[in-house]
Design a protein around this motif. Structure first.
Motif, mmCIF file in Angstrom:
data_model
loop_
_atom_site.group_PDB
_atom_site.id
_atom_site.type_symbol
_atom_site.label_atom_id
_atom_site.label_comp_id
_atom_site.label_asym_id
_atom_site.label_seq_id
_atom_site.Cartn_x
_atom_site.Cartn_y
_atom_site.Cartn_z
ATOM 1 N N PRO A 15 43.584 38.057 37.788
ATOM 2 C CA PRO A 15 42.442 37.268 38.286
ATOM 3 C C PRO A 15 41.261 37.192 37.331
ATOM 4 O O PRO A 15 40.393 36.317 37.485
ATOM 5 N N GLY A 16 41.202 38.081 36.340
ATOM 6 C CA GLY A 16 40.107 38.033 35.383
ATOM 7 C C GLY A 16 40.322 37.055 34.246
ATOM 8 O O GLY A 16 39.384 36.764 33.489
ATOM 9 N N ILE A 17 41.534 36.504 34.126
ATOM 10 C CA ILE A 17 41.835 35.593 33.016
ATOM 11 C C ILE A 17 41.026 34.295 33.096
ATOM 12 O O ILE A 17 40.501 33.832 32.069
ATOM 13 N N PRO A 18 40.897 33.637 34.265
ATOM 14 C CA PRO A 18 40.098 32.396 34.296
ATOM 15 C C PRO A 18 38.670 32.581 33.798
ATOM 16 O O PRO A 18 38.151 31.717 33.078
ATOM 17 N N LEU A 19 38.028 33.681 34.153
ATOM 18 C CA LEU A 19 36.667 33.923 33.681
ATOM 19 C C LEU A 19 36.651 34.152 32.176
ATOM 20 O O LEU A 19 35.753 33.660 31.472
ATOM 21 N N THR A 20 37.628 34.881 31.663
ATOM 22 C CA THR A 20 37.724 35.086 30.218
ATOM 23 C C THR A 20 37.888 33.768 29.488
ATOM 24 O O THR A 20 37.219 33.503 28.475
ATOM 25 N N LEU A 21 38.769 32.909 29.990
ATOM 26 C CA LEU A 21 38.992 31.609 29.355
ATOM 27 C C LEU A 21 37.759 30.720 29.464
ATOM 28 O O LEU A 21 37.422 29.988 28.520
ATOM 29 N N ALA A 22 37.093 30.768 30.604
ATOM 30 C CA ALA A 22 35.894 29.941 30.785
ATOM 31 C C ALA A 22 34.801 30.347 29.799
ATOM 32 O O ALA A 22 34.138 29.495 29.195
ATOM 33 N N LEU A 23 34.594 31.642 29.615
ATOM 34 C CA LEU A 23 33.592 32.108 28.662
ATOM 35 C C LEU A 23 33.973 31.753 27.226
ATOM 36 O O LEU A 23 33.126 31.305 26.444
ATOM 37 N N ALA A 24 35.244 31.937 26.896
ATOM 38 C CA ALA A 24 35.684 31.700 25.514
ATOM 39 C C ALA A 24 35.589 30.227 25.147
ATOM 40 O O ALA A 24 34.945 29.855 24.162
ATOM 41 N N PHE A 25 36.221 29.379 25.945
ATOM 42 C CA PHE A 25 36.283 27.970 25.573
ATOM 43 C C PHE A 25 34.968 27.253 25.857
ATOM 44 O O PHE A 25 34.624 26.292 25.170
ATOM 45 N N VAL A 178 38.653 40.228 32.241
ATOM 46 C CA VAL A 178 39.794 41.122 32.068
ATOM 47 C C VAL A 178 39.335 42.540 31.753
ATOM 48 O O VAL A 178 39.780 43.517 32.380
ATOM 49 N N THR A 179 38.419 42.684 30.807
ATOM 50 C CA THR A 179 37.954 44.027 30.436
ATOM 51 C C THR A 179 37.140 44.665 31.552
ATOM 52 O O THR A 179 37.214 45.885 31.768
ATOM 53 N N GLY A 180 36.351 43.872 32.262
ATOM 54 C CA GLY A 180 35.570 44.418 33.373
ATOM 55 C C GLY A 180 36.448 44.965 34.481
ATOM 56 O O GLY A 180 36.189 46.056 35.015
ATOM 57 N N ILE A 181 37.496 44.235 34.830
ATOM 58 C CA ILE A 181 38.431 44.723 35.845
ATOM 59 C C ILE A 181 39.167 45.957 35.341
ATOM 60 O O ILE A 181 39.401 46.917 36.090
ATOM 61 N N ALA A 182 39.524 45.942 34.045
ATOM 62 C CA ALA A 182 40.216 47.100 33.471
ATOM 63 C C ALA A 182 39.345 48.340 33.529
ATOM 64 O O ALA A 182 39.828 49.441 33.840
ATOM 65 N N ALA A 183 38.060 48.185 33.246
ATOM 66 C CA ALA A 183 37.156 49.340 33.313
ATOM 67 C C ALA A 183 37.066 49.886 34.737
ATOM 68 O O ALA A 183 37.018 51.106 34.938
ATOM 69 N N GLY A 184 37.059 49.007 35.718
ATOM 70 C CA GLY A 184 37.045 49.461 37.100
ATOM 71 C C GLY A 184 38.314 50.200 37.487
ATOM 72 O O GLY A 184 38.259 51.209 38.210
ATOM 73 N N LEU A 185 39.457 49.717 36.996
ATOM 74 C CA LEU A 185 40.719 50.392 37.282
ATOM 75 C C LEU A 185 40.771 51.777 36.645
ATOM 76 O O LEU A 185 41.297 52.729 37.236
ATOM 77 N N ILE A 186 40.239 51.880 35.441
ATOM 78 C CA ILE A 186 40.239 53.187 34.772
ATOM 79 C C ILE A 186 39.359 54.177 35.527
ATOM 80 O O ILE A 186 39.691 55.368 35.648
ATOM 81 N N ALA A 187 38.236 53.692 36.064
ATOM 82 C CA ALA A 187 37.360 54.574 36.833
ATOM 83 C C ALA A 187 38.048 55.076 38.099
ATOM 84 O O ALA A 187 37.746 56.172 38.591
ATOM 85 N N GLU A 188 38.991 54.291 38.627
ATOM 86 C CA GLU A 188 39.686 54.682 39.844
ATOM 87 C C GLU A 188 40.922 55.537 39.568
ATOM 88 O O GLU A 188 41.222 56.469 40.320
ATOM 89 N N THR A 189 41.651 55.221 38.491
ATOM 90 C CA THR A 189 42.947 55.862 38.256
ATOM 91 C C THR A 189 42.933 56.886 37.125
ATOM 92 O O THR A 189 43.864 57.704 37.043
#
Length: 241
Positions: A15-25, A178-189
């Motif tokens: 789900p974080g990919i659309p935001l990543t693509l929107a920021l990049a392009f 993508v990185t923001g969601i990944a950071a949240g997952l690392i904080a949980e797991t």
């Protein structure tokens, strides 16, 4: 590694990919027009305009993108004039602050790439266009810009790939790409290796697709290279006959 956990992580990061693509392009598109304007200022021959463009490139290319993002997101709100302006509804949102900082940064790098492309246009082609009765605007639109963009495309493609990776900094200002969601997952797991491996694979996949698109575009914009490739085939067919 736990394959099931990697699969679950992938589903959570998608789900974080659309935001990543929107920021990049979005930043690349807006930055291209700003970079083109800066490159034309550098080539204008007017000292004042050249100094303004040089100062812009020096500031945004010489300072870290993360610092620029912090200054825009946290710093602009400290000025009452900014808070009372029409732009405050946008500047108080992290998405627009991230997009603005990415755009300003990539424009500084891309302007030098485009300027190099402009300088690579043979002057003989410009003189030939003038001899045909073209105006300065027609020469710029029909001769200079197409040749310059074709010359600058490989280097500009590298800048586009770099901007895809730079979107990971947007997570610092609370954007859940993508990185923001990944950071949240690392904080949980507390499983940083697996989560960042999946996140890195996503960035690799995005840049792989982007690289292939750039290669196709470069192929389409260089018909003379296709003609050179077809020459050996023609010679071989004649020898076989």
């Amino acid at each position: 590694m736990d394959i099931q956990f990697l699969q679950e992580t992938l589903l959570l990061l998608l789900p974080g990919i659309p935001l990543t693509l929107a920021l990049a392009f979005g930043s690349v598109l807006l930055g291209f027009f700003l970079a083109l304007a800066l490159a034309l200022l550098r080539q204008s021959g007017l000292r004042l305009l050249d100094m303004i463009a040089r100062a812009y490139v020096f500031i945004f290319r010489g300072s870290p993108l993360l610092v620029q993002m912090f200054l825009i997101y946290y710093g602009l709100g400290q000025f009452p004039a900014v808070r009372d302006s029409l732009f405050w509804p946008l500047l108080r949102e992290p998405y627009w602050c991230a997009l603005l900082s990415l755009t300003l940064c990539t424009a500084a790098y891309a302007s030098e790439i485009i300027r190099g492309g402009l300088q690579s246009v043979p002057y003989g082609q410009i003189e030939a266009a003038w001899s045909c009765g073209m105006t300065r605007l027609q020469v710029l639109r029909r001769i200079v810009l197409p040749v310059a963009l074709r010359q600058a495309l490989p280097a500009y493609g590298n800048e586009m790939i770099s901007m895809v990776k730079s979107t990971s900094l947007a997570s610092i200002i609370t954007l859940m790409e993508v990185t923001g969601i990944a950071a949240g997952l690392i904080a949980e797991t507390y499983r940083a290796l697996e989560v960042f491996t999946v996140a890195g694979a996503i960035y690799l996949a995005i840049n792989l697709v982007l690289t292939r698109l750039l290669q196709w575009l470069e192929y389409r914009l260089t018909p003379h290279l296709r003609a050179q490739k077809s020459v050996p085939l023609v010679k071989h067919s004649r020898q076989a006959s």
